[in-house]
Write a protein that holds these residues in place. Sequence first.
Motif, PDB file in Angstrom:
ATOM      1  N   SER A 177       7.115  10.425   1.008  1.00 52.71           N
ATOM      2  CA  SER A 177       5.536  10.668   1.319  1.00 52.71           C
ATOM      3  C   SER A 177       5.264  12.183   1.273  1.00 52.71           C
ATOM      4  O   SER A 177       4.340  12.781   1.879  1.00 52.71           O
ATOM      5  CB  SER A 177       5.344  10.332   3.074  1.00 52.71           C
ATOM      6  N   PHE A 230       0.124   8.722  -6.104  1.00 50.63           N
ATOM      7  CA  PHE A 230      -0.982   9.691  -5.954  1.00 50.63           C
ATOM      8  C   PHE A 230      -0.399  10.764  -5.173  1.00 50.63           C
ATOM      9  O   PHE A 230      -1.055  12.022  -5.293  1.00 50.63           O
ATOM     10  CB  PHE A 230      -2.157   8.708  -5.290  1.00 50.63           C
ATOM     11  N   ARG A 231       0.389  10.727  -4.473  1.00 52.15           N
ATOM     12  CA  ARG A 231       0.998  11.976  -3.404  1.00 52.15           C
ATOM     13  C   ARG A 231       1.688  12.989  -4.420  1.00 52.15           C
ATOM     14  O   ARG A 231       1.905  13.949  -3.897  1.00 52.15           O
ATOM     15  CB  ARG A 231       1.782  11.294  -2.292  1.00 52.15           C
ATOM     16  N   ASP A 278       8.887   9.273  -8.334  1.00 54.17           N
ATOM     17  CA  ASP A 278       8.102   8.291  -7.577  1.00 54.17           C
ATOM     18  C   ASP A 278       7.373   7.336  -8.074  1.00 54.17           C
ATOM     19  O   ASP A 278       7.047   6.280  -7.446  1.00 54.17           O
ATOM     20  CB  ASP A 278       7.122   9.356  -6.846  1.00 54.17           C
ATOM     21  N   GLY A 327       7.860   3.496  -7.153  1.00 52.33           N
ATOM     22  CA  GLY A 327       6.548   2.578  -6.667  1.00 52.33           C
ATOM     23  C   GLY A 327       6.433   1.482  -7.601  1.00 52.33           C
ATOM     24  O   GLY A 327       6.108   0.497  -7.133  1.00 52.33           O
ATOM     25  N   PRO A 350       1.021  -1.103  -0.053  1.00 51.33           N
ATOM     26  CA  PRO A 350      -0.128   0.067  -0.172  1.00 51.33           C
ATOM     27  C   PRO A 350       0.868   1.217   0.071  1.00 51.33           C
ATOM     28  O   PRO A 350       0.447   2.072  -0.649  1.00 51.33           O
ATOM     29  CB  PRO A 350      -0.942   0.016   1.275  1.00 51.33           C
ATOM     30  N   TRP A 351       1.918   1.352   0.704  1.00 53.49           N
ATOM     31  CA  TRP A 351       2.707   2.392   0.753  1.00 53.49           C
ATOM     32  C   TRP A 351       3.178   2.590  -0.860  1.00 53.49           C
ATOM     33  O   TRP A 351       3.542   3.912  -1.165  1.00 53.49           O
ATOM     34  CB  TRP A 351       4.175   2.286   1.410  1.00 53.49           C
ATOM     35  N   TYR A 352       3.612   1.546  -1.445  1.00 48.81           N
ATOM     36  CA  TYR A 352       4.137   1.988  -3.040  1.00 48.81           C
ATOM     37  C   TYR A 352       3.063   2.101  -3.694  1.00 48.81           C
ATOM     38  O   TYR A 352       3.163   2.938  -4.885  1.00 48.81           O
ATOM     39  CB  TYR A 352       4.867   0.636  -3.436  1.00 48.81           C
ATOM     40  N   LEU A 353       1.770   1.702  -3.667  1.00 43.75           N
ATOM     41  CA  LEU A 353       0.634   2.056  -4.322  1.00 43.75           C
ATOM     42  C   LEU A 353       0.343   3.470  -4.264  1.00 43.75           C
ATOM     43  O   LEU A 353      -0.135   4.135  -5.144  1.00 43.75           O
ATOM     44  CB  LEU A 353      -0.598   1.158  -4.217  1.00 43.75           C
ATOM     45  N   ALA A 354       0.343   4.017  -2.984  1.00 42.61           N
ATOM     46  CA  ALA A 354      -0.121   5.371  -2.956  1.00 42.61           C
ATOM     47  C   ALA A 354       0.912   6.579  -3.240  1.00 42.61           C
ATOM     48  O   ALA A 354       0.630   7.634  -3.253  1.00 42.61           O
ATOM     49  CB  ALA A 354      -0.333   5.545  -1.319  1.00 42.61           C
ATOM     50  N   ALA A 355       2.196   6.041  -3.559  1.00 43.33           N
ATOM     51  CA  ALA A 355       3.108   6.915  -3.970  1.00 43.33           C
ATOM     52  C   ALA A 355       2.775   7.712  -4.972  1.00 43.33           C
ATOM     53  O   ALA A 355       3.263   8.843  -5.083  1.00 43.33           O
ATOM     54  CB  ALA A 355       4.729   6.435  -3.894  1.00 43.33           C
TER      55      ALA A 355
END
Length: 168
Positions: free
Chosen positions: A167, A68-69, A75, A79, A61-66
């Motif tokens: 992040s 989008f941030r 990034d 990801g 999930p951290w890599y999936l959200a990268a």
Amino acid sequence: MAAARFRKTFRYPEDTDSDEPAEGIDEEEQDKLIDRLRSQNEMQNARFTNVFTVFSLVPIPWYLAAPFRSSSSKDLLIGFLGIQSLIITAYIMFYVRPEKPDVKGKRPVYLAEQQHTRGPMQKYLPWLNVCLSVALCIIGITISLKKSSGRSETDGLLQWKCYLPSSE
């Protein structure tokens, strides 16, 4: 001093006098014990395989959200490479079984032939994962060093966080 040199003489077990069971276990009990230990070992191996497979999928999930941030291609690349490495790790943990080394160095012919039938996934996928992991570590460390070059204090969390996507 002479008493220290006395030895006990060997005596054969007496069949008629003792009601005590003989030392050791018979072959049937030994086979049952070996089968029970083998099944326990297989159950523990399956449990640990499942736990470590799930454990390697937790950071996804951290890599999936990268992406989008942050919309930078850096990034997105981190990801993508991170997700690939974690999925490869889970695949290796679940499907690729390690080879058991032969203590004597001798193998039966049929096992030697089976070794040559390993597919490219089993041969090269672990090495691809090592390369991806090293690349991610190098990228994370260089990003961390660039971010901390302007700061005078070192942040312990920043050192750990360099292995996850940014992040910011």
